[in-house]
Design a protein around this motif. Structure first.
Motif, PDB file in Angstrom:
ATOM      1  N   LYS A 178       0.828  -1.211   0.000  1.00 47.17           N
ATOM      2  CA  LYS A 178       0.000   0.000   0.000  1.00 47.17           C
ATOM      3  C   LYS A 178       0.862   1.260   0.000  1.00 47.17           C
ATOM      4  N   ILE A 179       2.004   1.210   0.680  1.00 45.11           N
ATOM      5  CA  ILE A 179       2.897   2.367   0.739  1.00 45.11           C
ATOM      6  C   ILE A 179       3.600   2.584  -0.598  1.00 45.11           C
ATOM      7  N   THR A 180       4.098   1.495  -1.184  1.00 49.28           N
ATOM      8  CA  THR A 180       4.917   1.616  -2.392  1.00 49.28           C
ATOM      9  C   THR A 180       4.120   1.512  -3.685  1.00 49.28           C
ATOM     10  N   GLY A 181       2.934   0.897  -3.609  1.00 44.93           N
ATOM     11  CA  GLY A 181       2.149   0.671  -4.818  1.00 44.93           C
ATOM     12  C   GLY A 181       2.667  -0.495  -5.646  1.00 44.93           C
ATOM     13  N   LYS A 182       3.585  -1.271  -5.067  1.00 46.06           N
ATOM     14  CA  LYS A 182       4.174  -2.418  -5.764  1.00 46.06           C
ATOM     15  C   LYS A 182       3.835  -3.702  -5.024  1.00 46.06           C
ATOM     16  N   GLN A 183       3.680  -4.796  -5.769  1.00 42.88           N
ATOM     17  CA  GLN A 183       3.411  -6.092  -5.158  1.00 42.88           C
ATOM     18  C   GLN A 183       4.677  -6.691  -4.549  1.00 42.88           C
ATOM     19  N   GLU A 184       5.797  -6.528  -5.204  1.00 44.98           N
ATOM     20  CA  GLU A 184       7.063  -7.083  -4.713  1.00 44.98           C
ATOM     21  C   GLU A 184       7.938  -5.960  -4.160  1.00 44.98           C
ATOM     22  N   TYR A 185       8.550  -6.187  -3.015  1.00 44.87           N
ATOM     23  CA  TYR A 185       9.386  -5.188  -2.368  1.00 44.87           C
ATOM     24  C   TYR A 185      10.834  -5.328  -2.822  1.00 44.87           C
ATOM     25  N   GLU A 186      11.433  -4.203  -3.100  1.00 38.38           N
ATOM     26  CA  GLU A 186      12.870  -4.139  -3.353  1.00 38.38           C
ATOM     27  C   GLU A 186      13.458  -3.144  -2.366  1.00 38.38           C
ATOM     28  N   PHE A 187      14.678  -3.393  -1.926  1.00 35.24           N
ATOM     29  CA  PHE A 187      15.328  -2.525  -0.967  1.00 35.24           C
ATOM     30  C   PHE A 187      15.266  -1.064  -1.442  1.00 35.24           C
ATOM     31  N   GLY A 188      14.830  -0.170  -0.575  1.00 38.51           N
ATOM     32  CA  GLY A 188      14.745   1.250  -0.898  1.00 38.51           C
ATOM     33  C   GLY A 188      13.379   1.706  -1.364  1.00 38.51           C
ATOM     34  N   ASP A 189      12.444   0.779  -1.604  1.00 34.46           N
ATOM     35  CA  ASP A 189      11.113   1.146  -2.097  1.00 34.46           C
ATOM     36  C   ASP A 189      10.358   2.068  -1.131  1.00 34.46           C
ATOM     37  N   ILE A 190      10.442   1.770   0.156  1.00 35.48           N
ATOM     38  CA  ILE A 190       9.702   2.572   1.131  1.00 35.48           C
ATOM     39  C   ILE A 190      10.284   3.985   1.189  1.00 35.48           C
TER      40      ILE A 190
END
Length: 77
Positions: free
Chosen positions: A59-71
């Motif tokens: 919800k914060i990033t708008g992406k399904q998969e997290y990558e370092f630095g996304d937040i």
């Protein structure tokens, strides 16, 4: 009577109706409200460790998969 759908009130009717509306089940079992809340957050019927965090990050990033630095990137933009 509109909330419960009953003509007469009995002790516990409001609680039973509220739980039924939250969980979608007629009969309450211990943990049903928590399961419904988690399902509402994660969009999944079954919970596995980390699902709430994944849903929050998504919800914060708008992406399904997290990558370092996304937040950080989402917070800065």
């Amino acid at each position: 009577s509109n909330f419960t759908g009953k003509d007469t009130y009995e002790f516990g009717d409001l609680t039973k109706t509220a739980v039924s509306k939250i969980t979608g089940k007629e009969e309450y079992e211990f943990g049903d409200i928590t399961k419904a809340a988690i399902s509402n957050i994660t969009g999944k019927d079954d919970y596995t460790f980390g699902d709430i965090t994944k849903a929050a990050v998504s919800k914060i990033t708008g992406k399904q998969e997290y990558e370092f630095g996304d937040i950080t990137q989402a917070a800065v933009s």
